[in-house]
Design a protein around this motif. Sequence first.
Motif, mmCIF file in Angstrom:
data_model
loop_
_atom_site.group_PDB
_atom_site.id
_atom_site.type_symbol
_atom_site.label_atom_id
_atom_site.label_comp_id
_atom_site.label_asym_id
_atom_site.label_seq_id
_atom_site.Cartn_x
_atom_site.Cartn_y
_atom_site.Cartn_z
ATOM 1 N N ASP A 86 0.842 -1.191 0.000
ATOM 2 C CA ASP A 86 0.000 0.000 0.000
ATOM 3 C C ASP A 86 0.882 1.248 0.000
ATOM 4 O OD1 ASP A 86 -2.657 -1.263 0.241
ATOM 5 O OD2 ASP A 86 -1.927 -1.914 2.194
ATOM 6 N N GLU A 105 1.572 -1.357 4.890
ATOM 7 C CA GLU A 105 0.489 -2.288 4.561
ATOM 8 C C GLU A 105 -0.685 -2.045 5.498
ATOM 9 O OE1 GLU A 105 -0.326 -7.072 3.853
ATOM 10 O OE2 GLU A 105 1.619 -6.379 4.595
ATOM 11 N N GLY A 138 -8.830 0.571 -2.678
ATOM 12 C CA GLY A 138 -7.762 1.404 -2.144
ATOM 13 C C GLY A 138 -8.306 2.363 -1.096
#
Length: 538
Positions: free
Chosen positions: A89, A431, A467
């Motif tokens: 991420d 993450e 996301g």
Amino acid sequence: MAIQNFPFEPDVVVVGAGVAGGMAADIAASNGLKVVILESGPRLNRDDITRRWRETPLTNFMAPYPQPEYAPVPDPANWDNYLIQTGPDAYNQQYIRGVGGTTWHWAAATWRFLPSDFRLQSLYGVGRDWPLSYEDLEPWYDNAETRMGVAGRMAPGIAPRNSPFPMEALPLSYMDATIAGHLNQNGYQMVDEPVARNSRIYDGRPPCCGNNNCMPICPIAAQYSGNMAVERAEESGAIVVTEAVVHHLEASEDGRIGAVRYLSPDGQETRIAARAVVLAANGLETPRLMLMSRQERAPNGIGNSTGQVGRYLMDHPGTSVVFDMPEPVWPGRGPQEMTSILKFRDGEFRSRFAAKKLHLWNGSMVSSIAEEAIDEGLRGEELRRTIANRAARRCAINSFHELLPEPTNRLTLAEDRLDPLGLPRPQIHYEIGAYVRESALHTAEVYRDIVDTLGAELISVSTGEEGFAPNNHIMGGTIMGDDPANSVVNKDCRVHAYDNLWVASSSVFPSAACVNSTLTIAALALRVGADVALQLRN
């Protein structure tokens, strides 16, 4: 170039001229100490920033701010320009180099953490506890609110307090009042946000007049910004040095930090010795500086003998819902953020998934609506009517999810990727785990229920699967704790191995909670300034 020495030796060097550095410096200077603040960016002028915002075609909140070539910052128009992402991420963040720091552009939300936010592990079996309590920080919250000028009112879900808010809450916009009225009749805790925004003349600054561009810049200074803390510190005798990029902390033989070294834009290096050092260079630049300060007495960097510097990065991963109200509510009038839903801020569910705060966005979406209508093929008068109708009804609610401190979410140095001054760029591994993802799925259900309750039309809803939005609340990196084996600073924000080095930053937070971090940063910074003054006086 040869290293030059600073003209004199102050008692305290503060690295960073944001709200944290300014408040820590003010407390130290007002106690009679000689204080120098080193700021990597320039002085900023409110009129210049406002003019730049009017003139730029860009819409991101960094657009009107100068981005120094010699010391870059993350750029929303080019996220790869500075931070190097290596995790699953992206940890995309925005911050300003300049006197006043990133509170030049913020929503001014000044939430206190709840008492339970300091005891996450004890109460819910997840995350970490703070080595101090809400009661320890409460008087400093009060001090910070008074200095900043916080307007608010008590309501369910707001932290307990021993004194009233410095100012009464601002009147709600028509949109906020309408939506809060509907939702609160159906069990939602939608309350006025506490904000560092004047509802009356306060500290010589005018009341808010509803310009509706708090982000990126309040043009009339009704909203508090960190430059005000720095200016107050200067009134107390502090000296500010701008365009000074601190890159090295010198460890002395006696186990203290003996000096700080900084670079000017042309690469000239200056050394400044001091009795005490306060690091207030935000949650990424502070651990980066500590890691860059490798030397014989600190081979892994300052404060990093147990490998904890840079670990436990956190933010508030966000999701959103967009909907059209059945009748016009006229978003975009008044401050950009005025109300929040606190129903999911605390509870036993935190043992399973993240707490969250939901907040209504008071901004006009006319630009995206226009693009949408043009894509539908509308033209002429029909296009104009459609844009006007939708812009009067379109609303959005966003969220902050509480991220747990994980040691694998960390900042390291990219030794082979250097910035213009030859310093290693920050490298991030990040993450967002199951604790937040599970909560985000629940948030999407809540969003749908809110839309149904309002009788609105759902336009879009995010679940996190596509996301998460970053919210620029950089936390962790020099985490607080009692045990040096798993923390960097103690409960007084002093680095474990050094009795004259403090950190005033959200980088010390052991937990993120689900509310904005600035007021807690300010409270801790005031506490740091008082501890520095006490130690040096003794």
